[in-house]
Design a protein around this motif. Structure first.
Motif, PDB file in Angstrom:
ATOM      1  N   PRO A  47       2.958   9.927   5.189  1.00 56.95           N
ATOM      2  CA  PRO A  47       3.041   9.006   4.235  1.00 56.95           C
ATOM      3  C   PRO A  47       3.756   7.939   5.122  1.00 56.95           C
ATOM      4  O   PRO A  47       4.576   8.044   5.732  1.00 56.95           O
ATOM      5  CB  PRO A  47       3.892   9.455   3.065  1.00 56.95           C
ATOM      6  CG  PRO A  47       3.650  11.228   3.221  1.00 56.95           C
ATOM      7  CD  PRO A  47       3.435  11.471   4.665  1.00 56.95           C
ATOM      8  N   HIS A  95       0.806  -1.388   0.061  1.00 60.64           N
ATOM      9  CA  HIS A  95       0.088   0.010   0.039  1.00 60.64           C
ATOM     10  C   HIS A  95       0.776   1.269  -0.121  1.00 60.64           C
ATOM     11  O   HIS A  95       1.113   2.099   1.160  1.00 60.64           O
ATOM     12  CB  HIS A  95      -0.975   0.202   1.327  1.00 60.64           C
ATOM     13  CG  HIS A  95      -1.794  -1.239   1.498  1.00 60.64           C
ATOM     14  ND1 HIS A  95      -3.036  -1.173   0.487  1.00 60.64           N
ATOM     15  CD2 HIS A  95      -1.598  -2.258   1.870  1.00 60.64           C
ATOM     16  CE1 HIS A  95      -3.602  -2.485   1.033  1.00 60.64           C
ATOM     17  NE2 HIS A  95      -2.852  -3.116   1.845  1.00 60.64           N
ATOM     18  N   PRO A  96       1.558   1.609  -1.171  1.00 56.85           N
ATOM     19  CA  PRO A  96       2.590   2.932  -1.254  1.00 56.85           C
ATOM     20  C   PRO A  96       1.976   4.088  -1.070  1.00 56.85           C
ATOM     21  O   PRO A  96       2.422   4.855  -0.311  1.00 56.85           O
ATOM     22  CB  PRO A  96       3.071   2.679  -2.333  1.00 56.85           C
ATOM     23  CG  PRO A  96       2.075   2.029  -3.267  1.00 56.85           C
ATOM     24  CD  PRO A  96       1.471   0.908  -2.334  1.00 56.85           C
ATOM     25  N   GLY A  97       0.624   4.038  -1.039  1.00 49.64           N
ATOM     26  CA  GLY A  97      -0.169   5.346  -0.812  1.00 49.64           C
ATOM     27  C   GLY A  97      -0.730   5.644   0.485  1.00 49.64           C
ATOM     28  O   GLY A  97      -1.413   6.635   0.935  1.00 49.64           O
ATOM     29  N   SER A 147      -1.307   6.335   4.339  1.00 46.67           N
ATOM     30  CA  SER A 147      -0.756   7.302   5.329  1.00 46.67           C
ATOM     31  C   SER A 147      -1.337   7.130   6.657  1.00 46.67           C
ATOM     32  O   SER A 147      -2.253   6.063   6.982  1.00 46.67           O
ATOM     33  CB  SER A 147      -1.425   8.763   4.951  1.00 46.67           C
ATOM     34  OG  SER A 147      -1.110   9.016   3.900  1.00 46.67           O
ATOM     35  N   TYR A 152       5.449   5.818   3.748  1.00 45.41           N
ATOM     36  CA  TYR A 152       6.940   5.171   3.471  1.00 45.41           C
ATOM     37  C   TYR A 152       8.014   6.104   4.571  1.00 45.41           C
ATOM     38  O   TYR A 152       8.999   5.629   4.518  1.00 45.41           O
ATOM     39  CB  TYR A 152       7.151   5.108   2.124  1.00 45.41           C
ATOM     40  CG  TYR A 152       6.938   6.765   1.626  1.00 45.41           C
ATOM     41  CD1 TYR A 152       8.051   7.600   1.637  1.00 45.41           C
ATOM     42  CD2 TYR A 152       5.893   7.144   0.987  1.00 45.41           C
ATOM     43  CE1 TYR A 152       8.300   8.730   1.042  1.00 45.41           C
ATOM     44  CE2 TYR A 152       5.970   8.248   0.646  1.00 45.41           C
ATOM     45  CZ  TYR A 152       6.841   9.269   0.478  1.00 45.41           C
ATOM     46  OH  TYR A 152       6.827  10.476   0.073  1.00 45.41           O
ATOM     47  N   ASN A 208       4.161  -1.328  -8.329  1.00 41.84           N
ATOM     48  CA  ASN A 208       4.668  -0.501  -7.327  1.00 41.84           C
ATOM     49  C   ASN A 208       6.250  -0.554  -7.578  1.00 41.84           C
ATOM     50  O   ASN A 208       6.987  -0.845  -6.376  1.00 41.84           O
ATOM     51  CB  ASN A 208       4.386  -0.898  -5.912  1.00 41.84           C
ATOM     52  CG  ASN A 208       2.908  -0.989  -5.662  1.00 41.84           C
ATOM     53  OD1 ASN A 208       2.065   0.094  -6.484  1.00 41.84           O
ATOM     54  ND2 ASN A 208       2.361  -1.613  -4.706  1.00 41.84           N
TER      55      ASN A 208
END
Length: 216
Positions: A143, A128-130, A132, A145, A193
């Motif tokens: 974010p 789930h790179p997006g 938050s 990451y 991704n």
């Protein structure tokens, strides 16, 4: 982060109960912590049991909050069984790398769920790179990451300064475990991704290079 999954509750409860037992029972803590000399003598259970002990309440809370933030995102994408595979492979790989890094230090010891939690953090961000995070002391979403990379930067600091009886080396091993196992279980991430796959490899490579250079 939505509804807390039962397996997350069980893992947090197990960590809390076993850690508090260790806080109040010195012999129990000594018997199950990661200890290089004891593991070399065949006490392999310590590779896993040390991941459910913590140095103090602050250490326990830090790891369990991190697990709380990221666990359900992994469960939602991979399911409970694969989540547990990521968790325990990351835990064991973190412990094994700690033993490897300190193999000549007979008395080296460490505790903490850091390896498992690092693996779950990396898995969640890959999936789930997006994503938050909303933390009560910060009024804007963060974010995921950034939190993940910051977690490993904390590892670098902890490894360099030998902070407490904490397995900071395990952060590195756990991150590698979570990263690799998630990519094996979800190879489609290379096409969907790829940028995050590359981004999350960078702090792992930095930690590896610093370690090889003897800077840690």
């Amino acid at each position: 982060m939505g509804k807390l999954d039962l397996i997350t509750i069980i893992l947090i409860a197990a960590n809390a109960l076993i850690s508090y037992k260790g806080f109040n029972d010195y012999s129990f803590f000594e018997k199950y912590k990661l200890h290089v000399g004891s593991i070399n003598r065949g006490e392999q259970i310590r590779l896993v049991s040390s991941g459910f002990l913590h140095a103090n309440t602050q250490h326990l809370l830090f790891n369990m909050l991190s697990l709380y933030f990221f666990a359900d995102a992994v469960i939602a994408s991979l399911g409970t069984v694969k989540f547990l595979i990521v968790y325990f492979v990351s835990l064991v790989l973190g412990s094994l790398l700690s033993v490897y890094f300190h193999k000549s230090e007979y008395h080296y010891s460490a505790v903490g769920a850091s390896g498992a939690v690092s693996g779950i953090i990396y898995s969640a961000i890959l999936l789930h790179p997006g994503m938050s995070l909303y933390m009560y002391f910060i009024p804007i979403p963060i974010p995921a990451y950034i939190f993940g990379v910051g977690y490993l930067l904390y590892s670098i600091y902890g490894m360099k300064n030998r902070l407490g009886n904490i397995g900071h080396d395990a952060h590195f091993g756990g991150a590698v475990g979570g990263y690799l196992i998630t990519l094996i279980l979800s190879p489609w991430l290379f096409s969907t991704n790829l940028l995050m796959v590359i981004l999350l490899a960078i702090p792992i490579l930095i930690l590896f290079v610093l370690r090889k250079m003897g800077k840690m």
